[in-house]
Design a protein around this motif. Structure first.
Motif, PDB file in Angstrom:
ATOM      1  N   MET A   1     -58.543 -23.589 -91.932  1.00 17.38           N
ATOM      2  CA  MET A   1     -58.329 -23.660 -93.080  1.00 17.38           C
ATOM      3  C   MET A   1     -57.859 -25.359 -93.579  1.00 17.38           C
ATOM      4  O   MET A   1     -56.928 -25.602 -92.878  1.00 17.38           O
ATOM      5  CB  MET A   1     -57.352 -22.632 -93.528  1.00 17.38           C
ATOM      6  N   GLU A   2     -58.321 -25.681 -94.518  1.00 18.73           N
ATOM      7  CA  GLU A   2     -58.055 -26.753 -95.157  1.00 18.73           C
ATOM      8  C   GLU A   2     -56.947 -27.048 -95.758  1.00 18.73           C
ATOM      9  O   GLU A   2     -56.273 -25.896 -96.533  1.00 18.73           O
ATOM     10  CB  GLU A   2     -59.008 -27.473 -96.163  1.00 18.73           C
ATOM     11  N   ASP A   3     -56.097 -28.061 -95.805  1.00 12.14           N
ATOM     12  CA  ASP A   3     -54.474 -27.977 -96.251  1.00 12.14           C
ATOM     13  C   ASP A   3     -54.601 -27.751 -97.868  1.00 12.14           C
ATOM     14  O   ASP A   3     -53.786 -27.088 -98.418  1.00 12.14           O
ATOM     15  CB  ASP A   3     -53.945 -29.365 -95.891  1.00 12.14           C
ATOM     16  N   ARG A   4     -55.634 -28.300 -98.270  1.00 13.42           N
ATOM     17  CA  ARG A   4     -55.831 -28.105 -99.765  1.00 13.42           C
ATOM     18  C   ARG A   4     -55.944 -26.566-100.176  1.00 13.42           C
ATOM     19  O   ARG A   4     -55.211 -26.429-101.186  1.00 13.42           O
ATOM     20  CB  ARG A   4     -57.234 -29.019-100.223  1.00 13.42           C
ATOM     21  N   GLU A   5     -56.691 -25.844 -99.571  1.00 10.50           N
ATOM     22  CA  GLU A   5     -56.691 -24.371 -99.665  1.00 10.50           C
ATOM     23  C   GLU A   5     -55.344 -23.980 -99.556  1.00 10.50           C
ATOM     24  O   GLU A   5     -54.956 -22.944-100.432  1.00 10.50           O
ATOM     25  CB  GLU A   5     -57.699 -23.821 -98.926  1.00 10.50           C
ATOM     26  N   ILE A   6     -54.652 -24.295 -98.458  1.00 15.58           N
ATOM     27  CA  ILE A   6     -53.450 -23.730 -98.099  1.00 15.58           C
ATOM     28  C   ILE A   6     -52.354 -24.054 -99.336  1.00 15.58           C
ATOM     29  O   ILE A   6     -51.669 -23.034 -99.884  1.00 15.58           O
ATOM     30  CB  ILE A   6     -52.639 -24.158 -96.723  1.00 15.58           C
TER      31      ILE A   6
ATOM     32  N   GLN B   1     -51.280 -12.469 -97.231  1.00 14.57           N
ATOM     33  CA  GLN B   1     -52.384 -13.204 -97.735  1.00 14.57           C
ATOM     34  C   GLN B   1     -53.086 -13.861 -96.721  1.00 14.57           C
ATOM     35  O   GLN B   1     -54.415 -14.173 -96.723  1.00 14.57           O
ATOM     36  CB  GLN B   1     -51.973 -14.413 -98.747  1.00 14.57           C
ATOM     37  N   PHE B   2     -52.347 -14.533 -95.760  1.00 12.98           N
ATOM     38  CA  PHE B   2     -53.070 -15.310 -94.605  1.00 12.98           C
ATOM     39  C   PHE B   2     -53.284 -14.425 -93.281  1.00 12.98           C
ATOM     40  O   PHE B   2     -53.801 -15.036 -92.263  1.00 12.98           O
ATOM     41  CB  PHE B   2     -52.252 -16.479 -94.313  1.00 12.98           C
ATOM     42  N   SER B   3     -52.878 -13.522 -93.237  1.00 16.90           N
ATOM     43  CA  SER B   3     -52.999 -12.437 -92.047  1.00 16.90           C
ATOM     44  C   SER B   3     -52.290 -13.245 -90.786  1.00 16.90           C
ATOM     45  O   SER B   3     -53.071 -13.560 -89.864  1.00 16.90           O
ATOM     46  CB  SER B   3     -54.414 -12.188 -91.693  1.00 16.90           C
TER      47      SER B   3
ATOM     48  N   THR C   1     -39.112 -27.236 -94.745  1.00 19.06           N
ATOM     49  CA  THR C   1     -39.918 -27.946 -95.745  1.00 19.06           C
ATOM     50  C   THR C   1     -41.082 -27.082 -96.238  1.00 19.06           C
ATOM     51  O   THR C   1     -41.741 -26.328 -95.394  1.00 19.06           O
ATOM     52  CB  THR C   1     -40.195 -29.480 -95.558  1.00 19.06           C
ATOM     53  N   VAL C   2     -41.735 -27.363 -97.130  1.00 18.92           N
ATOM     54  CA  VAL C   2     -43.179 -26.827 -97.646  1.00 18.92           C
ATOM     55  C   VAL C   2     -44.147 -27.375 -96.656  1.00 18.92           C
ATOM     56  O   VAL C   2     -44.977 -26.524 -96.218  1.00 18.92           O
ATOM     57  CB  VAL C   2     -43.636 -27.125 -99.194  1.00 18.92           C
ATOM     58  N   GLY C   3     -43.854 -28.578 -96.114  1.00 19.60           N
ATOM     59  CA  GLY C   3     -44.854 -29.084 -95.186  1.00 19.60           C
ATOM     60  C   GLY C   3     -44.791 -28.498 -93.929  1.00 19.60           C
ATOM     61  O   GLY C   3     -45.980 -27.951 -93.367  1.00 19.60           O
ATOM     62  N   GLU C   4     -43.704 -27.847 -93.466  1.00 22.73           N
ATOM     63  CA  GLU C   4     -43.489 -27.035 -92.249  1.00 22.73           C
ATOM     64  C   GLU C   4     -44.076 -25.986 -92.344  1.00 22.73           C
ATOM     65  O   GLU C   4     -44.737 -25.289 -91.503  1.00 22.73           O
ATOM     66  CB  GLU C   4     -42.008 -26.980 -91.774  1.00 22.73           C
ATOM     67  N   LEU C   5     -43.933 -25.311 -93.805  1.00 20.96           N
ATOM     68  CA  LEU C   5     -44.557 -23.915 -93.879  1.00 20.96           C
ATOM     69  C   LEU C   5     -46.271 -24.166 -93.846  1.00 20.96           C
ATOM     70  O   LEU C   5     -46.832 -23.248 -93.381  1.00 20.96           O
ATOM     71  CB  LEU C   5     -44.148 -23.282 -95.139  1.00 20.96           C
ATOM     72  N   VAL C   6     -46.572 -25.063 -94.416  1.00 20.64           N
ATOM     73  CA  VAL C   6     -48.011 -25.187 -94.412  1.00 20.64           C
ATOM     74  C   VAL C   6     -48.596 -25.438 -92.872  1.00 20.64           C
ATOM     75  O   VAL C   6     -49.660 -24.923 -92.707  1.00 20.64           O
ATOM     76  CB  VAL C   6     -48.539 -26.603 -95.381  1.00 20.64           C
TER      77      VAL C   6
ATOM     78  N   LEU D   1     -47.366 -24.442 -90.310  1.00 22.11           N
ATOM     79  CA  LEU D   1     -47.171 -22.914 -89.655  1.00 22.11           C
ATOM     80  C   LEU D   1     -48.421 -21.891 -90.091  1.00 22.11           C
ATOM     81  O   LEU D   1     -49.149 -21.302 -89.187  1.00 22.11           O
ATOM     82  CB  LEU D   1     -46.168 -22.417 -90.362  1.00 22.11           C
ATOM     83  N   ILE D   2     -48.957 -22.162 -91.413  1.00 19.19           N
ATOM     84  CA  ILE D   2     -49.818 -21.352 -91.949  1.00 19.19           C
ATOM     85  C   ILE D   2     -51.343 -21.915 -91.303  1.00 19.19           C
ATOM     86  O   ILE D   2     -52.129 -21.136 -90.661  1.00 19.19           O
ATOM     87  CB  ILE D   2     -49.863 -21.541 -93.367  1.00 19.19           C
ATOM     88  N   ARG D   3     -51.517 -23.107 -91.270  1.00 16.93           N
ATOM     89  CA  ARG D   3     -52.646 -23.706 -90.442  1.00 16.93           C
ATOM     90  C   ARG D   3     -52.687 -23.462 -89.087  1.00 16.93           C
ATOM     91  O   ARG D   3     -53.970 -22.975 -88.821  1.00 16.93           O
ATOM     92  CB  ARG D   3     -52.541 -25.434 -90.533  1.00 16.93           C
TER      93      ARG D   3
END
Lengths: 86, 493
Positions: A1-6, A52-54, A67-72, A74-76
């Motif tokens: 998944m692209e960071d932009r979408e996340i 949402q991201f399963s 930070t938000v960056g760390e959460l992103v 983690l999601i990626r």
């Protein structure tokens, strides 16, 4: 998944949980930068992210999140693992 | 548009009672001062739904309430009884109205209203989630989380008709009596049934629907349950609305070990011949300290401010096990001299657990008023107590002053608390240095499992017995020949 979408999905989640339409996420943004982003709001955000991201966020990962960056990140990583296992 | 303050008010104890009698939400955290101090809130708090309905009533001045078609409200912080609340409009367009409640500059609730046409009907939700009526009276239900996770059923409306419409007349004109009744039933659902007695109401998200059918009651079903954080999402349908609420199950009051358990840890004569005054001994660490000393043969005088029943129960438990204990009403905010006249004996040790509510509500800025309220208890009242005890007797007195690791760790939103405790440490050190026959044990306590430290986040807490028992032993041996320091500052845990 692209960071932009996340980022797009995460912005929706955080705006909804914090009820602040004006929030614009940046990688370095953290809870202390946004009024009302306390530990319970963090839990709500993580629950919506998981749904949402399963993905599943462990309690140690949650404790370390700053930070938000760390959460992103983690999601990626989480969504990549999920798509490999499907 | 810029933010605009529309109204302000305080919610009084009488307001709380009236709203409880309208809504049927008699949860003790809203009404019972003694029970509320054993919740994470620490004091009585306003029903979140009361704040929302009052806000909606005020909005009649600036909008047509008949156009409300959806409500999304978040109750993010507790609102305490008797504190000033302001209602601020954040955004107003033809389709949306956003507002928030603030206390001392901090947002405590936020709501988004959608304006426009209402949905035609609620579909077949009633059939999907209908179930048996839950039977309960004025006592909130206390179910295990596993049972709550499967809960579904029906809750009858508690009040209908004129009493509702006269309480919120403008809102009644705008959305109708039935919808107000339905909204009120949500707080009854959360506060009395699911999660019930140990509940916190976080969010309500409902759409208003035109009434093609009359559910006649609130129908609900838990749609998801998060075991880790004890959070429930509950689907619902009621007259004129359908949607969901989010609530959590808070930590129940911490139960201290019984005398039977503690007697196994202490030698029967370990504290024999000592008489200890436990300020704030009716719960938490004060209760534990009293029981440990009594288990070792010491006599304890347990003070309480509002928790007389709690203190009486502890005394009964101690006496049942052959110990010596009495209670004394003592308010740390009042000059101690006269209050100490009622002390039934000369004491040789004092444990000072008097405290203000330690709130983690974030403040917009440093509050000198909050610092002063902590300082009144942790500095001024402690000093007054020590001076009054010295005037009563020349016998040596050994004291315990519980400080906090927050002085070093500095957790968020606890600046005023940590500052007052730090100043208390300086006071204790100098009192002991310059007062003959006085020793003070100052310990920076870690996070221990008490009502004050209860949190929805899983937090590591230290074992209170293993922290407190060595402290008690040091306090009781302070004037033994091999002890040569009148003040000890240490960290525990």
């Amino acid at each position: 998944m692209e960071d932009r979408e996340i980022y797009a999905a995460l912005t929706e989640i955080i705006r909804d949980v914090l009820m602040r339409d004006e929030i614009v996420l940046t990688p370095k943004m953290s809870a202390k930068d946004v009024e009302g982003w306390d530990s319970f709001k963090m839990i709500e955000i993580i629950m919506m992210v998981e749904s949402q991201f399963s993905i599943k966020v462990g309690s140690r990962q949650l404790d370390r999140l700053e930070t938000v960056g760390e959460l992103v990140d983690l999601i990626r990583v989480g969504t990549a693992k999920h798509s490999q296992s499907v | 548009m810029s933010s605009q303050i529309l109204a302000s008010r305080v919610f009084t104890v009488e307001d709380q009672q009236q709203f409880a009698e309208l809504s049927g939400d008699f949860n003790p955290m809203h009404l019972d001062a003694v029970a509320a101090r054993r919740t994470p809130a620490g004091e009585r708090v306003v029903h979140g739904m009361h704040g929302l309905l009052w806000s909606l009533e005020q909005l009649a001045h600036i909008t047509d309430l008949r156009r409300i078609c959806a409500i999304n409200a978040d109750f993010s912080q507790f609102i305490y009884v008797n504190e000033p609340v302001t209602l601020t409009i954040l955004k107003q367009t033809d389709q949306q109205l956003m507002f928030e409640l603030r206390v001392e500059g901090t947002r405590v609730a936020a709501t988004s209203l959608r304006l426009g046409a209402r949905a035609a009907h609620s579909g077949n939700l009633v059939e999907q989630i209908s179930g048996a009526a839950l039977a309960f009276d004025d006592f909130a239900i206390d179910l295990p989380f596993d049972d709550l996770a499967r809960a579904h059923g029906r809750i009858e409306y508690f009040t209908t008709g004129n009493r509702i419409s006269s309480a919120f007349p403008a809102l009644d004109d705008g959305i109708g009596t039935d919808r107000i009744t339905s909204l009120m039933s949500l707080t009854r659902l959360v506060g009395m049934a699911v999660p019930g007695v140990h509940s916190v109401f976080h969010r309500v998200n409902v759409n208003f629907v035109e009434q093609d059918s009359s559910p006649g009651a609130l129908h609900f079903a838990v749609s998801s349950a998060e075991e880790r954080f004890k959070i429930l999402n509950i689907r619902l349908v009621a007259d004129g609305l359908a949607g969901s609420v989010k609530a959590s199950m808070r930590t129940p009051p911490v139960t201290q070990p019984s005398m039977t358990e503690l007697k196994a840890l202490v030698a029967a004569d370990e504290f024999q011949g000592h008489t200890a005054f436990i300020v704030g001994g009716s719960r938490g660490l004060g209760e534990l300290t009293a029981k440990l000393i009594a288990s070792g043969g010491g006599r304890v005088i347990i003070s309480y401010s509002v928790g007389k029943l709690d203190a009486d129960k502890i005394v009964a438990d101690i006496k049942l096990h052959g110990g010596q204990a009495e209670t004394l009403h003592f308010d740390a905010r009042v000059s101690p001299s006269i209050q100490l006249d009622q002390l039934p004996a000369l004491i040789d040790s004092v444990y000072y657990f008097a405290t203000e509510r330690i709130s983690s509500r974030p403040l917009a800025q440093f509050s000198f008023g909050l610092f002063k309220s902590f300082a009144d208890i942790y500095i001024d009242s402690f000093n007054e107590l020590i001076q009054a005890l010295r005037r009563r007797s020349d016998n040596p007195i050994s004291a315990f002053y519980p400080s906090t690791i927050a002085i070093l760790d500095r957790p968020a939103n606890m600046t005023e608390y940590a500052m007052a405790k730090a100043a208390g440490e300086v006071l204790c050190a100098d009192l002991a240095r310059f007062t003959h026959g006085l020793a003070i044990e100052i310990v920076r306590l870690p996070r221990l499992s008490t009502d004050q430290t209860a949190s929805i986040m899983p937090m590591e807490t230290h074992d209170a017995i293993s922290v407190m028992l060595p402290i008690i032993r040091r306090v009781h041996s302070a004037f033994e020949p091999n002890q040569n320091s009148s003040t000890i500052l240490s960290n525990a845990g």
